[in-house]
Design a protein around this motif. Structure first.
Motif, PDB file in Angstrom:
ATOM      1  N   ILE A 275       0.933   5.160   0.911  1.00 59.71           N
ATOM      2  CA  ILE A 275       0.188   6.231   1.581  1.00 59.71           C
ATOM      3  C   ILE A 275       1.014   7.506   1.480  1.00 59.71           C
ATOM      4  CG2 ILE A 275      -0.797   7.016   3.765  1.00 59.71           C
ATOM      5  CD1 ILE A 275      -0.658   3.865   4.459  1.00 59.71           C
ATOM      6  N   GLN A 276       0.382   8.536   0.972  1.00 61.97           N
ATOM      7  CA  GLN A 276       1.123   9.788   0.818  1.00 61.97           C
ATOM      8  C   GLN A 276       0.494  10.885   1.672  1.00 61.97           C
ATOM      9  OE1 GLN A 276       2.331  10.845  -3.137  1.00 61.97           O
ATOM     10  NE2 GLN A 276       2.236  12.994  -2.705  1.00 61.97           N
ATOM     11  N   ASP A 277       1.300  11.451   2.532  1.00 62.54           N
ATOM     12  CA  ASP A 277       0.863  12.601   3.332  1.00 62.54           C
ATOM     13  C   ASP A 277       1.523  13.844   2.756  1.00 62.54           C
ATOM     14  OD1 ASP A 277      -0.611  11.172   5.220  1.00 62.54           O
ATOM     15  OD2 ASP A 277       1.229  10.595   6.247  1.00 62.54           O
TER      16      ASP A 277
ATOM     17  N   ASP B  34       0.870  -1.179   0.000  1.00 63.18           N
ATOM     18  CA  ASP B  34       0.000   0.000   0.000  1.00 63.18           C
ATOM     19  C   ASP B  34       0.903   1.223   0.000  1.00 63.18           C
ATOM     20  OD1 ASP B  34      -2.386  -1.208   0.026  1.00 63.18           O
ATOM     21  OD2 ASP B  34      -2.711  -1.079   2.193  1.00 63.18           O
TER      22      ASP B  34
END
Lengths: 409, 95
Positions: free
Chosen positions: A303-305, A301
């Motif tokens: 996930i980009q912040d 997965d």
């Protein structure tokens, strides 16, 4: 607070007073309207603060009272600038920083969309970009009224748009109407045709000629209210034909057949707790990220912040930092038990019914049955509903002309 | 808190000014002390400082003196018409 800031901007001195009649010195200072603050007693005498201009007026008083004055500290902006007067690059840097902040404040660096629920943010942003409004454009070149107009034109179900520039942020607030689609604001002659099969429960005609009655069975495509209004004369013969935009409320009982299969076998993500972090940055409109290595992860997965730098509430700067986390997982094939699969099926059905209710469809009967077989679970059945039917269909021009021609002789 | 040292002449002046609702610091030159808790005091309408140490401050007013005793007394600001003292106040005396 303001007083402290003013003192700092003007510059002040911390002085040490030595002598025998220091109280007299203080009284004389007060008489000459010299402002003293933070008067503190120490072993040698008094320590006090005085502004830069007033210090020069202390000399005669000091001579009179035989007080020795010595400067302990010089504080404030004027002294700071004086000490660092040879650091030309530093001042150049400060100036450059101020100018760049000013120039950046002339552009738009962030676009925010509020109030959308059926359109995604990405979709709207894409459209806004097509309209040549993007991050980095000059604020002065932004034509809010035109953008509002374009959005309203493109999306029919958006009833209200407001474009507002706050700091360096463009905020597009939209309001969506919920009951769009059934009746449009057609001004051209049109019929109201059925979009579903069913039985008419009630019909209210506002404009046009009703073609069906209560209890009639209708099929998809049937004309419910015709836009053709024929005026009859006393003998019952057609006198004049008028074309109007048909309008009315038709409530019909319809049947929705529901069918859904759920596989008993499914895959579940099992995270291996292995993860990697990468960082990237967007400077102005360019995206930089150093080499991203997914390693040997076969399933992962991402996930980009994103963090946007901003000054205060709404002054967004054109610098964004991205933190990308990659989490590894393994796919595990599992099988639902009968109880589990029934729960999943019930949840799916409940969601379907909820969506129907959101569309203002009333559910009369729900005959959906859940059957668990060897490899799959089948949901099948009819849902009897009560809903408003009818969609607008233009009366084709050719028919009209033919009809009128037929009518005339 | 207002204070007058006084003879009968002063008492009369005080009575008249209070009946006419005139500010007494203007009419009879009374000193005004505004005390906040035991840590801050603002003094207006005074003549000058007679003594200042960390434990004791003596202020001269029109008719006499005011002595403030305490600990770690600090003159926050000091001008011709008002001053503020901070620290831990223990006693205010009118001499």
């Amino acid at each position: 607070m303001l007083v402290i800031l003013l003192r700092y901007l003007k510059g002040y001195l911390v002085i040490q007073l030595n002598g025998h009649s220091l109280e007299r010195f203080l009284n004389l200072c007060a008489n000459k309207n010299l402002y003293l603050w933070n008067v503190k007693k120490n072993q040698e005498g008094y320590l006090c603060s005085i502004s830069r201009e007033c210090f020069y007026e202390l000399k005669p008083i000091a001579q009179k009272t035989k007080t020795k004055l010595s400067i302990v500290k010089k504080q404030g902006l004027p002294f700071f600038l004086f000490y660092h007067r040879k650091r030309k690059l530093f001042f150049a840097g400060v100036l450059f920083c101020l100018i760049s902040v000013y120039i950046m404040s002339l552009h738009i660096w962030d676009i925010k969309i509020r109030g959308n629920y059926s359109y995604t943010k990405e979709e709207l942003l894409k459209f806004i970009q097509q309209e040549k409004v993007c991050c980095g454009m000059k604020k002065s070149k932004l034509d809010g009224a035109r953008l509002e107009e374009e959005i309203r034109k493109k999306y029919d179900s958006i009833s209200w748009v407001c474009c507002e520039v706050k700091g360096t942020q463009l905020i597009v607030t939209i309001k969506e109407t919920s009951d769009y689609g059934k009746k449009s604001k057609f001004k051209a002659p049109c019929d109201l045709v059925s979009n579903k099969d069913g039985v008419v429960l009630s019909i209210i005609t506002r404009n046009g000629t009703p073609q069906v009655k209560k209890g009639a069975t209708i099929k998809k495509g049937d004309v419910l209210i015709s836009g053709v209004v024929t005026l009859l004369d006393d003998a019952g013969e057609p006198l004049e034909t008028e074309y109007v935009s048909a309008d009315g409320d038709i409530i019909a009982q319809t049947v929705i057949s529901y069918h859904e299969t759920i596989d008993l076998y499914y895959y579940e993500k099992q995270y291996t707790k292995k993860e990697k972090n990468f960082f990237g940055a967007t400077i102005f409109t360019k995206y930089f990220s150093y080499f991203k290595n997914h390693g040997d992860y076969s399933h992962y997965d991402e996930i980009q912040d994103t963090y946007t730098l901003k000054l205060g509430e709404s002054f967004y700067l054109p610098f964004k930092f991205h933190k990308i986390t990659i989490k590894e997982y393994n796919l595990v094939r599992k099988k639902y038990t009968e109880k589990e699969v029934k729960e999943v099926a019930n949840r799916k059905l409940a969601l379907f019914l909820k969506h129907l209710k959101e569309k203002k469809v009333e559910i009369i009967k729900n005959n959906v049955k859940i059957e668990v077989m060897e490899n799959q679970c089948v949901l099948q059945g009819d849902i009897v509903t009560k809903e408003a039917v009818g969609k607008v269909q233009k009366i084709s021009r050719e028919n009209n002309t033919q009809e009128t021609k037929e009518d005339t002789p | 808190m207002k204070k007058q040292n006084g003879t009968s002449h002063e008492l009369k002046a005080q009575k008249i000014s209070s009946q006419l609702k005139l500010p007494q610091d203007v009419t009879i030159g009374a000193t005004i002390l505004t005390v906040t808790g035991n840590y801050e005091i603002t003094i207006e309408n005074f003549k000058g400082i007679l003594e200042y140490t960390e434990e004791c401050i003596v202020i001269k007013n029109k008719k006499g003196m005011i002595r403030i005793t305490g600990k770690k007394l600090l003159i926050h600001y000091f001008t011709n018409d008002s001053m503020m003292i901070s620290g831990i106040m223990k006693q205010i005396e009118f001499l």
